[in-house]
Scaffold this motif. Structure first.
Motif, short mmCIF file in Angstrom:
data_model
loop_
_atom_site.label_atom_id
_atom_site.label_comp_id
_atom_site.label_asym_id
_atom_site.label_seq_id
_atom_site.Cartn_x
_atom_site.Cartn_y
_atom_site.Cartn_z
N VAL A 100 62.35 49.78 3.39
CA VAL A 100 62.10 49.60 4.82
C VAL A 100 62.13 50.97 5.49
O VAL A 100 63.10 51.71 5.35
CB VAL A 100 63.15 48.67 5.45
N ASP A 133 51.37 45.23 4.11
CA ASP A 133 52.73 45.30 3.58
C ASP A 133 53.54 46.37 4.30
O ASP A 133 54.69 46.16 4.68
CB ASP A 133 52.69 45.59 2.08
N ARG A 136 54.68 45.38 7.79
CA ARG A 136 55.82 44.46 7.83
C ARG A 136 57.15 45.14 7.53
O ARG A 136 58.20 44.55 7.80
CB ARG A 136 55.60 43.31 6.84
N ARG A 137 57.13 46.33 6.97
CA ARG A 137 58.39 46.99 6.65
C ARG A 137 58.60 48.32 7.37
O ARG A 137 59.35 49.17 6.94
CB ARG A 137 58.55 47.15 5.14
N CYS A 162 60.92 45.15 14.59
CA CYS A 162 60.02 45.11 13.44
C CYS A 162 59.11 43.91 13.61
O CYS A 162 59.53 42.86 14.13
CB CYS A 162 60.82 45.00 12.14
N VAL A 167 62.96 41.26 8.35
CA VAL A 167 63.28 42.67 8.07
C VAL A 167 64.18 43.23 9.18
O VAL A 167 65.14 43.96 8.91
CB VAL A 167 62.00 43.50 7.93
#
Length: 340
Positions: A100, A133, A136-137, A162, A167
């Motif tokens: 993350v 991806d 999302r992090r 986020c 997360v």
């Protein structure tokens, strides 16, 4: 123990490393200067930015970026905003899969007018990671977080934003301590804009302080500065409620009222008559608003948003306009309804 990497050994990166360790994480800080890294490990203090603050044993430092990044569940980025892209291009191939990416930075990139999360997504996606991806992090931590107070373990709250709420909750758990209370949010755009624009308004209020203006003037700048921030946020799709919270009003109040605020102090020196060069020479740490005021104004113009206080700060800081002249011009603008 949750493994965290913190890239940056300035005051906020160091203070947040302390928070993470107090929350039960193991932290490896990366620093570009080997001498400072050695001092951190040998004395358990950061002598350049937070002298007298002892770091927990769970915090170590290294000048090796690969060592810092290895197996990190959270990779925290705490470098000056305008250096992020260049630094991250070197670090991206070293990052642990699925880590993350947490931005502590409060700025807008010069030239591109990109927010910090956008820069992170662009750079990391170039390394082959799927853009969705990465989106999302990427998380943002912001709010009224003066590093010296947090390092002293004084009570503070923050926002963890986020696009992926799960997360955000993971990061919330990783940095929740008895003195540091993070709240979650999914409005990354609003949280980032609140953090970036408040630095510019902090400069304006500091200039007013340096000029000897009263509390009426400062309260007006804070209030109308928040209105500018909300207008820009609306144009970029942010949730208007964000600006009434910790990432908006909370951070703005702390920056505009505290002598610990770098941007407020920088503005105060300008308001007292120091030149830009003299003020920069007297400032040891980065005042993000000095450069970001230009990129924030650029972003506003791209979206046709009127930001007169931001424009006035740019004229004073970068065009050399005397503060008194700039103030008269700002006050002589045509009268409007408050909602505009």
């Amino acid at each position: 123990m949750t493994r965290c990497a913190v890239f940056g050994t300035g005051s906020w990166g160091t203070a947040f490393s302390l928070v993470l360790a107090d929350a039960g994480c193991r932290v490896t800080m990366w620093g570009r200067r080997a001498a400072l890294v050695d001092a951190l490990n040998a004395t358990r203090e950061n002598p350049d930015y937070l002298p007298g603050v002892r770091l927990p044993d769970a915090v170590t430092a290294t000048a090796d970026a690969a060592e810092a990044a290895r197996d990190a569940e959270f990779t925290v980025l705490a470098v000056p905003a305008q250096t992020l892209r260049g630094n991250l291009e070197r670090w991206a191939p070293l990052l642990a899969d699925g880590t993350v990416l947490v931005s502590l930075m409060k700025g807008v990139e010069l030239g591109t007018a990109r927010r910090m999360s956008e820069v992170i997504e662009e750079v990391v996606a170039k390394e082959g990671a799927a853009a969705a991806d990465v989106h999302r992090r990427v998380a943002v931590l912001t709010g009224p977080n003066l590093a010296r107070e947090i390092a002293a373990r004084q009570p503070a709250a923050a926002v963890v934003a986020c696009a992926d709420e799960a997360v955000a909750r993971r990061l919330q758990t990783a940095c929740h301590t008895p003195y540091f209370r993070p709240y979650t949010n999914t409005d990354v755009v609003g949280c980032e804009l609140g953090g970036a624009v408040k630095n510019v308004i902090g400069l304006a209020v500091g200039i007013a302080d340096g000029m000897g203006l009263g509390d009426n003037a400062k309260a007006s700048l804070i209030t109308r500065g928040l209105a500018e921030t909300a207008r820009l946020g609306s144009a970029l799709g942010a949730d208007p409620r964000t600006f009434a919270g910790l990432a908006g009003m909370g951070d703005l109040v702390a920056t505009c009222s505290s002598p610990l605020s770098r941007n407020h102090t920088f503005g105060t020196n300008l308001g007292r008559g120091m030149t830009l060069a003299e003020t920069i020479a007297a400032t040891r740490q980065t005042a993000e608003g000095v450069k970001s005021c230009e990129s924030v104004l650029d972003l506003a113009r791209r979206h046709e948003v009127d930001m007169p206080i931001t424009e006035t700060v740019v004229r004073i800081v970068h065009d050399g306009k005397p503060p008194l002249v700039a103030l008269k011009e700002l006050m002589s603008r045509s009268a409007k309804a408050e909602g505009h």
